[in-house]
Motif scaffolding. Structure first.
Motif, PDB file in Angstrom:
ATOM      1  N   LYS A 150      59.983  73.833  75.609  1.00 26.59           N
ATOM      2  CA  LYS A 150      60.216  75.259  75.789  1.00 26.59           C
ATOM      3  C   LYS A 150      61.668  75.621  75.458  1.00 26.59           C
ATOM      4  N   CYS A 151      62.623  74.814  75.934  1.00 23.79           N
ATOM      5  CA  CYS A 151      64.040  75.049  75.639  1.00 23.79           C
ATOM      6  C   CYS A 151      64.313  74.915  74.141  1.00 23.79           C
ATOM      7  N   GLN A 152      63.671  73.953  73.507  1.00 20.29           N
ATOM      8  CA  GLN A 152      63.853  73.765  72.070  1.00 20.29           C
ATOM      9  C   GLN A 152      63.371  74.994  71.296  1.00 20.29           C
ATOM     10  N   LYS A 153      62.256  75.539  71.699  1.00 17.11           N
ATOM     11  CA  LYS A 153      61.762  76.749  71.038  1.00 17.11           C
ATOM     12  C   LYS A 153      62.735  77.907  71.228  1.00 17.11           C
TER      13      LYS A 153
ATOM     14  N   GLU B  54      68.862  85.538  81.138  1.00  9.76           N
ATOM     15  CA  GLU B  54      68.501  84.287  80.463  1.00  9.76           C
ATOM     16  C   GLU B  54      68.910  84.311  78.992  1.00  9.76           C
ATOM     17  N   LEU B  55      68.805  85.487  78.345  1.00  8.19           N
ATOM     18  CA  LEU B  55      69.246  85.598  76.956  1.00  8.19           C
ATOM     19  C   LEU B  55      70.754  85.415  76.844  1.00  8.19           C
ATOM     20  N   GLN B  56      71.509  85.972  77.807  1.00  3.57           N
ATOM     21  CA  GLN B  56      72.960  85.783  77.807  1.00  3.57           C
ATOM     22  C   GLN B  56      73.324  84.312  77.995  1.00  3.57           C
ATOM     23  N   GLN B  57      72.632  83.639  78.907  1.00 11.37           N
ATOM     24  CA  GLN B  57      72.881  82.213  79.098  1.00 11.37           C
ATOM     25  C   GLN B  57      72.557  81.424  77.833  1.00 11.37           C
ATOM     26  N   LEU B  58      71.461  81.793  77.162  1.00 10.95           N
ATOM     27  CA  LEU B  58      71.102  81.120  75.917  1.00 10.95           C
ATOM     28  C   LEU B  58      72.157  81.353  74.845  1.00 10.95           C
ATOM     29  N   GLU B  59      72.689  82.578  74.778  1.00  9.03           N
ATOM     30  CA  GLU B  59      73.737  82.883  73.810  1.00  9.03           C
ATOM     31  C   GLU B  59      74.992  82.065  74.073  1.00  9.03           C
ATOM     32  N   GLN B  60      75.405  81.977  75.355  1.00  9.30           N
ATOM     33  CA  GLN B  60      76.563  81.166  75.703  1.00  9.30           C
ATOM     34  C   GLN B  60      76.350  79.701  75.355  1.00  9.30           C
ATOM     35  N   GLN B  61      75.139  79.220  75.593  1.00 13.84           N
ATOM     36  CA  GLN B  61      74.827  77.826  75.273  1.00 13.84           C
ATOM     37  C   GLN B  61      74.924  77.580  73.765  1.00 13.84           C
ATOM     38  N   LEU B  62      74.425  78.537  72.967  1.00 13.82           N
ATOM     39  CA  LEU B  62      74.504  78.385  71.516  1.00 13.82           C
ATOM     40  C   LEU B  62      75.947  78.428  71.027  1.00 13.82           C
ATOM     41  N   GLU B  63      76.756  79.326  71.616  1.00 17.41           N
ATOM     42  CA  GLU B  63      78.166  79.397  71.232  1.00 17.41           C
ATOM     43  C   GLU B  63      78.894  78.104  71.584  1.00 17.41           C
ATOM     44  N   SER B  64      78.614  77.565  72.760  1.00 16.52           N
ATOM     45  CA  SER B  64      79.224  76.297  73.139  1.00 16.52           C
ATOM     46  C   SER B  64      78.791  75.173  72.200  1.00 16.52           C
ATOM     47  N   SER B  65      77.521  75.187  71.826  1.00 18.05           N
ATOM     48  CA  SER B  65      77.025  74.163  70.903  1.00 18.05           C
ATOM     49  C   SER B  65      77.695  74.285  69.540  1.00 18.05           C
ATOM     50  N   LEU B  66      77.848  75.545  69.066  1.00 14.59           N
ATOM     51  CA  LEU B  66      78.525  75.749  67.783  1.00 14.59           C
ATOM     52  C   LEU B  66      79.975  75.280  67.839  1.00 14.59           C
ATOM     53  N   LYS B  67      80.627  75.516  68.969  1.00 14.37           N
ATOM     54  CA  LYS B  67      82.013  75.070  69.119  1.00 14.37           C
ATOM     55  C   LYS B  67      82.099  73.553  69.007  1.00 14.37           C
ATOM     56  N   HIS B  68      81.207  72.854  69.699  1.00 13.48           N
ATOM     57  CA  HIS B  68      81.195  71.388  69.603  1.00 13.48           C
ATOM     58  C   HIS B  68      80.887  70.923  68.181  1.00 13.48           C
ATOM     59  N   ILE B  69      79.978  71.640  67.525  1.00 12.29           N
ATOM     60  CA  ILE B  69      79.607  71.251  66.165  1.00 12.29           C
ATOM     61  C   ILE B  69      80.793  71.414  65.223  1.00 12.29           C
ATOM     62  N   ARG B  70      81.507  72.554  65.338  1.00 11.31           N
ATOM     63  CA  ARG B  70      82.673  72.782  64.485  1.00 11.31           C
ATOM     64  C   ARG B  70      83.763  71.751  64.754  1.00 11.31           C
ATOM     65  N   THR B  71      83.969  71.435  66.035  1.00  9.99           N
ATOM     66  CA  THR B  71      84.983  70.432  66.376  1.00  9.99           C
ATOM     67  C   THR B  71      84.644  69.093  65.743  1.00  9.99           C
ATOM     68  N   ARG B  72      83.407  68.698  65.842  1.00  8.89           N
ATOM     69  CA  ARG B  72      82.977  67.429  65.250  1.00  8.89           C
ATOM     70  C   ARG B  72      83.084  67.463  63.729  1.00  8.89           C
ATOM     71  N   LYS B  73      82.748  68.608  63.131  1.00  6.53           N
ATOM     72  CA  LYS B  73      82.836  68.728  61.675  1.00  6.53           C
ATOM     73  C   LYS B  73      84.285  68.609  61.216  1.00  6.53           C
ATOM     74  N   ASN B  74      85.199  69.306  61.914  1.00  3.03           N
ATOM     75  CA  ASN B  74      86.615  69.222  61.552  1.00  3.03           C
ATOM     76  C   ASN B  74      87.149  67.798  61.708  1.00  3.03           C
ATOM     77  N   GLN B  75      86.715  67.122  62.758  1.00 11.59           N
ATOM     78  CA  GLN B  75      87.139  65.747  62.964  1.00 11.59           C
ATOM     79  C   GLN B  75      86.683  64.858  61.810  1.00 11.59           C
TER      80      GLN B  75
ATOM     81  N   MET C 192      65.597  77.583  68.950  1.00 15.71           N
ATOM     82  CA  MET C 192      65.213  77.896  67.577  1.00 15.71           C
ATOM     83  C   MET C 192      64.928  79.377  67.379  1.00 15.71           C
ATOM     84  N   GLY C 193      65.061  80.156  68.456  1.00 16.97           N
ATOM     85  CA  GLY C 193      64.820  81.597  68.356  1.00 16.97           C
ATOM     86  C   GLY C 193      63.358  81.982  68.486  1.00 16.97           C
ATOM     87  N   GLU C 194      62.561  81.121  69.095  1.00 20.36           N
ATOM     88  CA  GLU C 194      61.126  81.385  69.265  1.00 20.36           C
ATOM     89  C   GLU C 194      60.804  81.627  70.733  1.00 20.36           C
TER      90      GLU C 194
END
Length: 234
Positions: free
Chosen positions: A107-110, A124-145, A113-115
């Motif tokens: 359910k969380c995976q869907k 719950e949508l705000q929490q999901l948005e914050q979670q996605l932003e945090s995930s993007l931040k980690h992804i960018r940090t890892r990409k830059n590294q 994925m925006g489903e």
């Protein structure tokens, strides 16, 4: 004519019941002894009459040993059955627990994925948005590294190639220098050979003139002698 099926039921006549008990008891004890001897089995037989009298048979007179073994086996079997029941119950509980976890993760995976966002409220949508932003931040940090590590690796390779290029240039310069020295040495040898040849020719030329003069003088002397001889004869 075959014997009909005998219906088993309690014998009402007391005397007949006692006689039948004695006969069947003897036959049962005999059969127990036979099976213990023929099949090498441990047999323990206990019979109580209606008056409470005990009749027993055991292999090699070790009734206590057989009873202890029976108690151990019976206890182990009860424990095993209990453990199996408990284990089965635990597995069922664990299965339900894991199934619920899997459903929650799916359910969380869907949601990520925006489903199936219709079931979520504003919070719950705000929490999901914050979670996605945090995930993007980690992804960018890892990409830059990874990019920095890749750049560092390329710089290291460049430095190594430059050093290798310097070594090759040095070796090439040394080879060219050696070739020039060899060419100069060859030219020097050729010049030395030419000078020696000229010197030999110059040294040989006066000797040839002297020989010609000597030959000419000898010829003149010979001619004069011939003339003098001719005059004397005349």
């Amino acid at each position: 004519m075959g014997r009909g099926k005998v219906q088993l039921k309690r014998i009402e006549n007391k005397i007949n019941r006692q006689v039948t008990f004695s006969k069947r008891r003897s036959g049962l004890l005999k059969k127990a002894h036979e099976i213990s001897v023929l099949c090498d089995a441990e047999v323990a037989l206990i019979i109580f009459s209606t008056k409470g009298k005990l009749y027993e048979y055991s292999t090699d007179s070790c009734m206590d040993k057989i009873l202890d073994r029976y108690e151990r086996y019976s206890y182990a079997e009860k424990v095993l059955i209990s453990a199996e029941s408990e284990t089965q119950g635990n597995w069922c509980h664990e299965y339900r627990k894991l199934k619920a976890k899997v459903e929650t993760i799916q359910k969380c995976q869907k949601h990520l994925m925006g489903e199936d966002l219709e079931t979520l409220n504003l919070k719950e949508l705000q929490q999901l948005e914050q979670q996605l932003e945090s995930s993007l931040k980690h992804i960018r940090t890892r990409k830059n590294q990874l990019m920095l590590e890749s750049i560092s690796e390329l710089q290291r390779k460049e430095k190594s190639l430059q050093e290798e290029n310097k070594v090759l240039q040095k070796e090439l310069a040394e080879k060219q220098k050696a070739q020039r020295k060899q060419v100069q040495w060859g030219q020097t040898q050729q010049q030395t050979s030419s000078s020696s040849s000229c010197f030999v020719i110059r040294e040989a030329a006066p000797t040839t003139n002297i020989s010609r003069r000597e030959v000419g003088g000898r010829c003149s002397s010979a001619a004069t002698g011939s003339r003098w001889t001719t005059t004397m004869d005349a």
